[in-house]
Design a protein around this motif. Structure first.
Motif, PDB file in Angstrom:
ATOM      1  N   THR A 167       0.673  -1.160   0.084  1.00 51.78           N
ATOM      2  CA  THR A 167       0.274  -0.231   0.473  1.00 51.78           C
ATOM      3  C   THR A 167       0.659   1.046  -0.648  1.00 51.78           C
TER       4      THR A 167
ATOM      5  N   GLN B  37      -3.689   3.617  -2.076  1.00 50.67           N
ATOM      6  CA  GLN B  37      -3.916   2.689  -2.991  1.00 50.67           C
ATOM      7  C   GLN B  37      -3.054   1.912  -2.580  1.00 50.67           C
TER       8      GLN B  37
ATOM      9  N   ILE C 123       0.064   7.394  -6.059  1.00 50.17           N
ATOM     10  CA  ILE C 123      -1.171   6.641  -6.190  1.00 50.17           C
ATOM     11  C   ILE C 123      -0.866   6.419  -7.451  1.00 50.17           C
TER      12      ILE C 123
ATOM     13  N   VAL D  43      -8.903   2.010  -3.053  1.00 45.92           N
ATOM     14  CA  VAL D  43      -8.477   3.292  -2.251  1.00 45.92           C
ATOM     15  C   VAL D  43      -9.112   3.668  -2.291  1.00 45.92           C
TER      16      VAL D  43
ATOM     17  N   ASN E  76     -11.610  -2.450  -1.778  1.00 47.36           N
ATOM     18  CA  ASN E  76     -12.162  -1.291  -1.295  1.00 47.36           C
ATOM     19  C   ASN E  76     -12.565  -0.444  -0.014  1.00 47.36           C
TER      20      ASN E  76
END
Lengths: 1006, 526
Positions: free
Chosen positions: A468, A517, A531, A539, B281
């Motif tokens: 990440t 993200q 990103i 996200v 997400n």
């Protein structure tokens, strides 16, 4: 009438013509024979005066029997009686007594003899002695009543400043005012280059701070930056560079570790785990993770000078510090340019500009894991087993403690910080006595943090399958607008009056944006850690903004009679946008009085040159609350029905619409003493500070279902203590000695908490049975430690059986010889939470600093000692570093410290894994230690020499924190856990200890 | 020059005094909604009730789900399992060496009460919203069901409880004076909430597609049946269970292995479940049990490892169909997962080398990355088999052995086992209890079943555990299981510390006792 007029005119004319006009010239120089420009030459008892020019020369026309007074700020005035000399040149000496010294007191300044409240001054030259990223480190021990609590040894760490004890749970950071501009709450002093500072004036009591109203309850630090003076341009260059080193903590090796683990099991009747004769790996994790020497460098160039019309001071500095780990550093670049421009006789314009750039990488908190990981684990996997990326080459430990070398390799967290400070001042002297000041301060900061968590694999439970990348950008923009009118006049030499009135606007805007993200294609390429390069599914974005505005009006009056009696009163009204409309305005005031006993006729003493009595009382406020505390806010989350996501909403914060200021009222009484022309000075002050309407985050019982805590204005604390400051200056020929001792004592106790609440609990420890180890009870000192009291160790079964209640119930039926004896405080035969009691006090009985300055010919030596006495620390690492129940590593020598049938005088209980007696499942005084200490914070030896082209050169070596005398068994007696002063203070969480630093340096003046 | 000075001064004065202070001081909070303005639309009310559902299983692995796993570990169906990580606050509970301060008691208590308060807010605020009356009634009923659900979980775990039924009372200072109400009062509230909800909830067949997963009339009735059964109100339990069985809304899955399946939402047998799904997400929208309950040799944490005692129970019935879908064993293939021919149960780190098949996800069906809180495996709270077995048990104790046997047969028929219709008395009772164990094994029912099922007034758990308990005796003296007897990281005598006077309920979290200043008192023995 006509007759009278003529007589007067005639007398004047005669008087004037009778006095002869004598022209006198001369030069005024200082103690080094440098000319002093703008020195004042005054014919005594007249208004006839002039000033010296750029070269220190003057010309004056005086009467026959005149006396000439030569004076200049900071120097002792001299009087010379005219006896016909055509030339009178004079050399002035610095005024150690500094009775004419100007003290900044908030929106203005007065001479020191008119100061009626509690103000401590720390000079800039003392602040540059300690090389650290934060000037507050240098403040420790220099002002009585001002405590500086270290934040640990990480580069860029900000210490906490606590002035006169604790009066709030919300933090103790004082208000910082830089050249008249208030800085937002919680501003760390990291932004300042210590070499830019002229002095710190610390307003310690409410009567001094009341003019700052609702932000001043923790005291006020007034910082004045260096400004240019008239004269030749001066250039100063200061460079110092050195290394930092940590003292090694000895942990057990493989053999001892194996023996301890085995004994824990065999003592419980189970099979041993290891074969101590078969050792294949013995890793010294300290050596593997910590670097012996980490560099630190500090450089500063300052340029200042000026003429009558323009004065300037500019500086540029660089600071660079690395940590003793593979990651973690702090770099700072500052620039400052201050200009004072005298536009006309009446108008002066000042402009200060100060940009700065900071860059730092977080120092990972590895010490905790470094101590616990077992020595049987290799740092790296053998080559043949390395199947993943470069972050996956680390061996997993048997006891599941994360491999610290591995953790360090995976930490990527850098912050880039830009700040810009502008201060524009306009001073208009409307008349001789009336001045209008207008000031605009602008403070802009922007920061950007980049973090990256790579994929890695150590074992199935220590891995990260997808990486990440994260970025945070924050901006902060503040402006301050101050307008004041100041009337200052001395009437007939007896009555000094000073009125100040003003209004101020203060607006603070903070906004931030976070984005992250996952799925950066290459873990090892730093150029892709953005990103845009990430292509994963997750996200996240968040961001918000807050605005806080304050409008204030204030007024102060000072009246001094005959330089003997001085009265000072001030009042301020603050309205803040963060409170609801009713009750938005707070009014704060202060009153103080001082009596210069030495100016009295009846007081005749050759020895005592200054004796001043001060008394003061005042009220200040604290509005630094969680803004959202008033609101019942709704948060959102996620849930799924039928495989599809739905939005959820729920109560996120239980609010309190009646939130208001905290108020602190205090009283101060003190005596300042100066003897032998201030060769010896002493100052002692006693104070009591009471706070009311304290903002507590009250945790309601869980059955209420209220999420988190509720902010309430309840409760009251009281802080009492004294500050003592002693100074001694002596010169014997070439030998000069300066001593400065500060001692302070403070006790902060809780007078009341919330209605019906008799105690506040803090620092919940999950592994100690989810119990709170810190307690604040009504009527007692705040933030005490609570737990079980131990009465020793059971030596045999008889002792276990005889440890019973009155009716014979064995209190600890599960105990075995070697287990701790716990006190059954309420004597009910049961050992449970009702038996918890106060077991320690993290606050010192005394703390203080001793500063010693010696000069002998070309050498100078300065030392700064700092210490505390009588404070306890909760040594949290000792819950696992000695006996403990988890299979983490232990301190070297554990086998000798734990109880066994052959080691019955041991202080730590027997080794056991099951621990049915709960030796390690509850907080007890086994973990509380006395952490009184004395530390040599700074020792510096300098040598002055001359080089062609330079006015002065000095080379020095210095050592920081090189000697600590303490009985504390932990790594650094200066500790402070997370959670703030009340909740966390005094708990040792194996924070990075303060490093020893050795430096070499050079000061050059041109 | 003078002119410029004058202009400068005038400008300064204007700036200084010209700003209006009222606007300057008017700065509202940004980025967040307030409760008092919130209940304004239909959609918002719906979203708020959605938030109550979040507390059924908690938002992460530790608040509620882990305590449920720990409950399983405290029975004869499961070991603590994980023998590598020393966690006395988990393993201690399983062994009945209970530290009241274990964080899992506290998080369970806290999470459920937060859910109760969310339900109370909905019940107070939704009536005032201008919205479709049918939807309003339905949302209120959902809130009542959920509140009853939370109280039921709490009273079964802890005993008497402080009862909070409104949001307004939280605003009064007297809220801090609450004490624990007797168990009977708690059950009164639960029954009242469920009875009210039953009237206003839709049938499962009436639900539109987007509402599948929300509570139904059948769910409320089933839960009420369970409540009655726990209270030993046999006839009421029997009747309520009958209503669900005869409603025609539910039918047993023809294949037992299809009950727990990835992406299989709201199947014919499912009455109340949490629809976990995969979407990276959003955080915590997927199931975490396959990881936390999974084998340490298969990316799992190893908490909870089925016992050989449970396996023997399946074997003694010849129940292969359910055995292969309940327990996976080290070294054997996994039923339903063609790619795994030799399962890695890591017996050195998992006490019994066995893992729960119901929460296991076949390799081909795993999301990538395979991590906790992302797996689309639904968690079933109530299914029809549970209701049928409750019906059997309640019928038996209400004196109707015939009906009991009919229900028993229905369950056994599904897994091709014959039913001895001549069973009677204690033997029938034991058969029903055993059937319940085998059918619902490892679905987090066992502890509460063992506590409420009594032989001669003694809860069965006290007969299995304790120094002379039959489960303890089996493991210490009889068991020859190759995995359990060799991995002594978890001692074989798990359960020997069980004390009937203490361990029929869990301890009140000491944090609550401290926060309530002692108003909330501890359970005896802790």
């Amino acid at each position: 009438m006509k007759h009278l007029t003529l007589t007067i005119l005639f007398t004047l004319f005669f008087g004037f013509s009778l006095s002869a006009q004598n022209v006198v010239k001369g030069t005024v120089t200082d103690e080094n024979n440098n000319p002093i420009p703008s020195a004042s030459i005054l014919e005594k008892n007249t208004k006839n005066g002039t000033t010296t020019d750029f070269d220190g020369k003057y010309t004056i026309t005086i009467a026959n029997n005149a006396t000439i007074i030569f004076s200049y700020l900071g120097y002792k005035s001299k009087e010379v009686k005219y006896a016909g000399q055509k030339e009178i040149s004079i050399s002035l000496e610095p005024d150690v007594a500094q009775l004419d010294e100007i003290v900044v007191i908030g929106y203005g300044s007065v001479s020191r003899d008119k100061v009626t409240s509690s103000i401590s001054t720390v000079k800039g030259e003392d602040l540059v002695k300690q090389v650290a990223s934060n000037p507050a480190e240098a403040l420790q021990g220099r002002a009585a009543g001002v405590q500086v609590l270290s934040a640990g040894g990480n580069p860029g760490a900000s210490p906490q400043i606590v002035i006169r004890g604790i009066t709030s749970t919300l933090g103790s950071t004082p208000l910082i005012v830089l050249d008249g501009v208030m800085l937002p709450s919680g501003t760390s002093l990291n932004f300042l280059n210590p070499a830019d500072i002229e002095n710190f004036q610390i307003l310690k009591d409410a009567s001094a701070a009341a003019i700052y109203g609702s932000r001043a309850s923790n005291g006020v630090v007034l910082i004045t930056s260096k400004r240019g003076k008239e004269g030749k341009t001066k250039i100063n260059v200061d460079i110092s560079s050195g290394i930092q080193t940590l003292e090694k903590i000895q942990m057990a090796g493989a053999s001892e570790y194996m023996q301890v683990i085995n004994l824990r099991r065999t003592n419980d009747g189970n099979q041993p785990l290891y074969d101590p004769t078969n050792i294949t790996t013995d890793t010294d994790w300290w050596d593997e993770t910590i670097e012996n020497f980490a560099p630190i460098t500090n450089a500063n160039i300052n340029l200042s000078g000026g003429s009558e019309k323009i004065k300037y001071s500019g500086s540029v500095s660089l600071f660079d510090q690395e940590s003793n780990y593979t990651k973690g550093w702090y770099k700072r670049f500052t620039g400052r340019f201050n200009v004072d421009f005298k536009i006309s006789d009446k108008v002066t314009l000042s402009q200060d500009l100060s940009p700065r750039v900071e860059q730092y990488e977080n120092t990972p908190g590895l010490l905790y894991n470094l101590l616990r990981i077992d020595p049987l684990t290799e740092v790296y996997l053998p080559q043949s087993q390395r199947t993943g990326n470069i972050f996956s080459i680390y061996e997993a430990s048997n006891n599941l403690v994360p491999n610290p070398v591995g953790v360090a390799s995976r930490v990527f967290n850098e912050t880039f910080f830009f700040g810009f400070f502008s201060n524009t001042k306009l001073k208009y002297e409307i008349t001789n006595d009336l001045t209008f000041n207008s000031q605009i301060g602008l403070n802009l900061t922007k920061s950007r943090t980049d973090a990256f968590s790579p994929t890695y694999f150590t074992n199935p439970n220590q891995q990260r399958q997808i990486n990440t990348v994260f970025r945070n950008t924050s901006e902060r923009f503040d402006y301050v607008l101050n307008n004041t009118l100041n009337f200052e006049k001395t009437i007939v030499d007896k009555h000094y009056i000073n009125f100040l009135g003003g209004i101020a606007y203060d607006a603070q805007n903070v906004n931030f944006l976070n984005a992250s993200q996952d799925g950066v294609p290459d873990d090892e390429n730093p150029l892709l850690r953005y990103i845009s390069a990430a292509n994963g599914e997750t996200v996240n974005a968040s961001g918000s903004e807050s605005q806080r505005n304050i409008f204030s009006a204030f007024f102060r009056a000072i009246y001094s009679f005959d330089n003997k009696y001085t009265f000072n009163a001030s009042i301020r009204a603050d309205s803040s946008s963060i409170f609801p409309e009713d009750g938005r305005t707070g009014i704060f005031s202060g009153v103080s009085f001082s009596w210069d006993i030495d100016s009295e006729e009846f007081f005749k003493s050759e020895i005592i040159n200054n004796l001043k009595f001060k008394i003061a009382t005042g009220e200040v406020g604290n509005q630094n609350i969680r803004i959202s505390g008033q609101f019942f806010s709704v948060s959102d989350g996620n849930f799924g029905f039928g495989g599809d996501r739905v939005v959820t909403n729920f109560l996120g914060n239980f609010g309190n619409p009646d939130l208001k200021w905290e108020t602190v009222r205090d009283q101060n009484i003190g005596i300042d003493l100066g003897m032998w022309n201030n060769a010896f000075t002493a100052s002692i002050e006693f104070y009591k500070r009471t706070s009311e309407d304290l903002l507590f985050n009250v945790e309601p019982p869980n059955y209420t279902g209220i999420p988190g805590t509720i902010a309430q204005n309840v409760g009251s604390f009281e802080s009492r203590g004294f500050d003592l400051q002693l100074g001694y200056n002596k010169q014997l020929g070439d030998f000069k000695l300066g001593l400065n001792l500060t001692i302070a004592s403070n006790e902060s106790s809780a007078v009341s908490i919330a209605p019906g609440i008799e105690q506040l609990l803090g620092q919940k420890r999950e592994d100690l049975g989810n119990r709170f180890i810190k307690i604040t009870e009504v009527g007692e000192t705040v933030g005490l430690f609570q737990g079980f009291r131990t009465l020793g160790i059971f030596q045999n079964q008889t002792e276990i059986n005889s440890h019973s209640s009155e009716n014979g119930t064995i209190i600890q039926p599960n105990a075995q010889p070697g287990d701790l004896i716990f006190e059954d405080k309420n004597n009910d035969g049961l050992l449970n939470d009702d038996d918890m009691q106060t077991i320690g006090n993290p606050f010192a009985d005394f703390y203080g600093g001793l500063n010693i300055n010696l000069e002998y010919k070309k050498f100078d030596l300065s030392m700064q000692w700092y210490g505390t006495y009588g404070n306890d620390v909760f040594n949290y690492p000792s819950t696992f570093l000695n006996s403990g129940t988890q299979d983490v590593n232990i301190a070297a020598g554990t086998l000798n410290r734990v109880w066994s049938p052959t080691n019955t005088s041991a202080t730590y209980p027997r080794l056991t894994q099951q621990d049915r007696n709960g030796n390690y499942q509850r907080p007890s005084d086994l973990f509380i230690e006395d952490a009184s200490y004395l530390r040599l914070r700074n020792i510096q030896l300098g040598y002055n020499f001359t080089l062609p082209g330079f006015q002065n050169c000095r080379a020095f070596i210095s050592g920081q924190n090189i000697l600590t005398i303490t009985g504390y068994s932990g790594f650094d007696p200066e500790v402070s856990g997370g959670g703030g002063i009340i909740d966390g203070f005094g708990v040792d969480y194996a924070r990075n200890p303060v490093a020893k630093t050795f430096l070499l340096g050079l000061n050059l003046s041109l | 020059m003078k002119k410029y000075i004058k202009i400068l001064l005038i400008t300064t004065l204007i700036i200084s005094f010209g700003c209006k202070t009222d606007d300057f001081l008017d700065e509202p909070l940004r980025g967040q909604e307030q409760l008092d303005d919130f209940f304004s639309t239909e959609e918002k009310s719906l979203n708020f009730v959605n938030g109550i559902y979040n507390k059924v299983n908690g938002e992460s692995w530790w608040q509620v789900t882990m305590p449920r796993q720990i409950n399983e570990m405290a029975t004869d169906d499961n070991w603590s399992g994980n023998t590598l990580q020393p966690r006395p606050d988990i393993t201690g509970i399983a062994a009945y060496n209970v530290f009241p301060g274990s964080t899992y008691f506290n998080s369970f208590w806290e999470s459920h009460y937060i859910g109760i308060t969310r339900a109370n807010i909905a019940l107070e605020r939704i009536p005032g919203v201008n919205m479709d009356e049918n939807l309003k009634t339905r949302l209120m009923a959902e809130s009542r069901f959920l509140r009853a659900f939370f109280y039921f979980e709490l009273v079964r775990s802890f005993g008497g409880l402080p009862i909070v039924t409104t949001y307004t009372e939280l605003l009064e200072p007297s809220i801090s004076d609450k004490v624990r109400s007797p168990i009977a009062e708690v059950y009164e509230l639960i029954e009242s909430d469920l009875n009210s909800a039953i009237n206003d909830l839709p049938l499962k067949s009436q639900q539109s597609a987007i509402d599948l997963g929300r509570v139904t009339k059948g769910a409320a009735q089933s839960l009420l049946a369970k409540v009655y059964l726990t209270e030993e109100k046999w006839q009421s339990a029997k009747d309520m269970a009958s209503e669900v069985i005869n409603s025609g809304e539910y039918s047993l899955e023809t294949q037992f292995e299809n009950i727990y399946k990835v992406n299989h939402y709201n199947g014919p047998e499912s009455i109340f479940e949490i629809n976990y799904f995969t979407d990276l997400n959003f955080s915590e929208v997927g199931n975490g049990l396959p990881i936390t309950n999974g084998s340490r040799g298969d990316q799992g944490w190893g908490w909870g490892s089925p016992t050989s005692d449970l396996e023997n129970a399946f074997l003694s019935e010849g129940d292969n169909i359910r055995l292969r879908s309940t327990i996976i064993k080290h070294g054997e293939p996994v039923y339903g997962d063609p790619t795994t021919t030799s399962f890695d149960g890591k017996p050195t780190e998992n006490k019994s080398g066995r893992t729960n098949r119901k929460f296991y996800v076949p390799v081909d069906e795993r999301p990538v990355p395979y991590q906790r809180a992302t797996i689309a495996l639904p968690y079933i709270h109530i299914r029809l088999a549970d209701v049928i077995l409750m019906h059997a048990e309640a019928s038996y104790f209400a004196g109707d052995e015939g009906t009991a046997k009919t229900s028993l047969k229905t369950i056994r028929d599904r897994v091709q086992l014959t039913t001895n219709m001549a069973l009677t008395g204690d033997a029938l009772r034991d058969a029903i209890w055993k059937e319940r164990r085998l059918e619902l094994a490892l679905e987090h029912h066992r502890l509460f079943d063992l506590r409420r099922q009594k032989i001669n007034g003694v809860p069965r758990i006290a007969l299995l555990m304790g120094p002379n308990g039959s489960f303890v005796n089996y493991n210490v003296n009889i068991s020859t299981d190759p995995f359990e007897t060799t991995n002594l990281g978890e001692p074989q005598d798990k359960g020997k510390f069980f004390d009937i006077n203490t361990h029929l309920v869990w301890p009140i979290p000491p944090e609550e006792i401290q926060l309530s200043k002692g108003n909330i008192t501890q359970n005896p023995g802790y």
